[in-house]
Design a protein around this motif. Structure first.
Motif, short mmCIF file in Angstrom:
data_model
loop_
_atom_site.label_atom_id
_atom_site.label_comp_id
_atom_site.label_asym_id
_atom_site.label_seq_id
_atom_site.Cartn_x
_atom_site.Cartn_y
_atom_site.Cartn_z
N UNK B 103 41.64 39.25 46.33
CA UNK B 103 41.85 37.84 46.30
C UNK B 103 42.44 37.34 45.16
N UNK B 104 42.75 38.10 44.19
CA UNK B 104 43.32 37.81 42.85
C UNK B 104 44.37 38.65 42.21
N UNK B 105 45.13 38.14 41.55
CA UNK B 105 46.34 39.18 40.73
C UNK B 105 45.62 39.54 39.41
N UNK B 106 44.44 38.74 38.75
CA UNK B 106 43.76 38.75 37.63
C UNK B 106 42.75 40.06 37.46
N UNK B 107 42.54 40.23 36.23
CA UNK B 107 41.60 41.39 35.99
C UNK B 107 40.11 41.12 36.78
N UNK B 108 39.70 42.20 37.33
CA UNK B 108 38.61 42.22 38.20
C UNK B 108 37.48 43.12 37.59
N UNK B 109 36.28 42.99 37.21
CA UNK B 109 35.49 43.77 36.55
C UNK B 109 34.10 43.99 37.33
N UNK B 110 33.48 45.12 37.23
CA UNK B 110 32.16 45.38 38.18
C UNK B 110 31.22 44.98 36.98
N UNK B 111 30.10 44.34 37.41
CA UNK B 111 28.83 44.10 36.69
C UNK B 111 27.74 44.68 37.15
#
Lengths: 309, 221
Positions: B103-111
């Motif tokens: 859904x995004x081009x930005x950085x995605x991080x797992x919590x």
């Protein structure tokens, strides 16, 4: 077909049983690393004292020099190897390939095991395979003997092994073990080594039950050399399927200082003698676990000389 | 339900290094039950990140973050806060995190760490009984799964390491095969235990799994 088999100098395990001889086997635990001189000393020491030598396969899930390579070294030195194959570290393809190789190098006897679990060993973060287990491994070999791999493909030259398996007489509860024992025979097991037995009365009861299930399959008692109280505590806590009973713990405790190993040797010699004298089983498998040098003394105390059997 | 555990906060901070504007996504289903990504945990994470000097541009918690169309719709609804973020911190299972990836081009991080498909024993207690092998064998084993509840996942009975119904890996863990034996015995169905099971078909759970059902009204006779 060109087989690269060296001329056999010794009878195989199958031939030993067929001649009605009580089988005496030992065990080689390969080292961690390439310093194999001590292992070779053990091989040379045992090769004429026992009919065959098991080679453990990353025993207790501890990475070591490989069982297949050690089996070849045993052959080079004129001994008879009993190749242990576990299902923990190799999938069906890898096992099949190893078996093709083993057969072409003259390995005649394979002991089929599921293998200990990864967390009991020294590579706790490794991925366990267990693509198959002991019963299916026996079936896999039976299939390869009939000329096919487990993918259903024809082999250009099959294999033939004397197929061994393991049974645990001291398992609690015992009923599922006995059903699995029966399944292993159905899957092609021709002979058995037991996991360590200590309680000989229990072993007698086990043998009666086993003979009722099948009186043709050969069964050897697995006997472990007790070396010290520390070793007993370690085995009871860490070695799957091994439980040293109180009476033997007491006997070891009462040993004078420096006499623990000799006491262990005496206990094991007594157990071997009992197996032979009371015709309890078809052979014994001696697991000296690092004290292979003690095996000749054990056999001497037990009055066992394979050249005269 | 998908069981998740929270990654240590220090690890989360490392993930977000150099990224100051963060949007936090939580899930109203599994990670709410696991208390790893519900409303409370998202609010707590927001406060902790702000205390570390981060700007939290917005937060959202909704059901089925794993639903990719749903996630894209939620992001459109939060256009301003989503657009202001240079980084997404996702407090869901791995499926939800990768849904955000779509859904995004930005950085995605797992919590979170995603640990297993679990049964709920009671609040905060979960156990694994199914490992999604793709070729269900429960019918043969009294509805107790050897693939999952036996540590080795073996199909022909207990290994030699079982003792008094416990597993060689952990004396606190039940031996799955003892459970199966007792269940089949109780049902008078030990013949199922006596039957040799051939090799398992692992192709049934080949990664990545994909299922596409035919739409109703199509392809039927």
């Amino acid at each position: 077909m060109t087989l690269l088999i060296k001329k056999h100098t010794k009878p195989g395990i199958k031939e030993i049983f067929e001649s009605g001889t009580f089988l005496v086997s030992g065990e080689i635990g390969p080292p961690k690393g390439t310093d194999i001189d001590e292992m070779i000393e053990h091989i040379d020491l045992l090769k004429d004292k026992v009919h065959a030598m098991n080679i453990t396969d990353n025993q207790s899930s501890v990475m070591r020099y490989p069982s297949l390579g050690t089996a070849l070294i045993i052959k080079e030195h004129g001994g008879e190897p009993n190749l242990q194959v576990t299902c923990r570290d190799r999938n069906r393809m890898a096992i099949e390939a190893d078996l093709l190789f083993a057969y072409t190098r003259g390995i005649r006897s394979v002991l089929c095991l599921t293998g200990d679990s990864i967390p009991v060993g020294d590579h706790k973060e490794a991925k366990a395979v267990f693509d198959l287990e002991s019963v299916q491994l026996l079936q896999l070999i039976s299939g390869m003997e009939a000329g096919k791999d487990t993918g259903g493909n024809e082999l250009g030259g099959g294999v033939e092994f004397y197929k061994g398996a393991i049974v645990t007489p001291e398992a609690h509860p015992i009923e599922p073990q006995m059903i699995k024992f029966e399944k292993k025979i159905e899957a092609g097991a021709q002979w058995f080594q037991t996991q360590a037995v200590y309680d000989m009365e229990n072993f007698k009861r086990f043998m009666e039950a086993a003979r009722k299930i099948n009186d043709k399959v050969k069964i050897c008692a697995g006997l472990v050399l007790l070396t010290s109280m520390g070793a007993i505590r370690y085995m009871n806590a860490n070695v799957p399927g091994v439980f040293v009973p109180d009476n033997l713990v007491e006997e070891m405790k009462e040993a004078p200082k420096g006499e623990a190993l000799n006491t262990g040797i005496r206990i094991l010699a007594r157990q071997i003698r009992q197996c032979i004298d009371e015709k309890l089983c078809d052979g014994v498998h001696i697991m000296a676990i690092g004290k292979e040098g003690a095996v000749p003394k054990i056999l001497e105390e037990a009055g066992v000389d394979i050249t005269k059997m | 339900m998908i069981i998740t555990t929270s990654k240590p906060f220090e690890e989360v901070l490392q993930e977000l290094e150099g990224e100051d504007k963060v949007f936090i996504v939580g899930c109203g289903l599994c990670s709410t039950t696991c208390e790893t990504g519900g409303e409370d945990q998202v609010a707590e994470m927001k406060a902790k990140l702000e205390a570390e000097g981060k700007t939290v541009t917005g937060t959202t918690v909704y059901d089925e973050v794993c639903h990719e169309l749903n996630t894209k719709r939620k992001f459109r609804e939060n256009k301003e806060a989503v657009g202001a973020a240079d980084s997404f911190l996702v407090m869901t299972c791995g499926a939800g995190i990768q849904s955000v990836r779509e859904a995004t081009e930005q950085a995605v991080h797992p919590a979170n760490n995603t640990v297993f498909l679990g049964n709920i024993l009671r609040q905060g207690q979960f156990t694994e009984k199914c490992s999604l092998c793709g070729d269900c064998v429960l019918e043969d084993f009294g509805a107790i799964c050897p693939v999952t509840r036996c540590h080795k996942g073996i199909l022909n009975g207990p290994c030699g390491g079982t003792d008094e119904g416990k597993c060689e890996t952990d004396k606190e863990k039940d031996c799955g095969w003892t459970l199966i034996y007792n269940q089949l015995d109780k049902m008078g169905k030990l013949d199922r235990f006596r039957k040799i099971y051939g090799l398992k078909n692992w192709q049934a759970s080949m990664k990545p799994g994909k299922v596409i059902f035919e739409k109703k009204g199509e392809g039927g006779e």
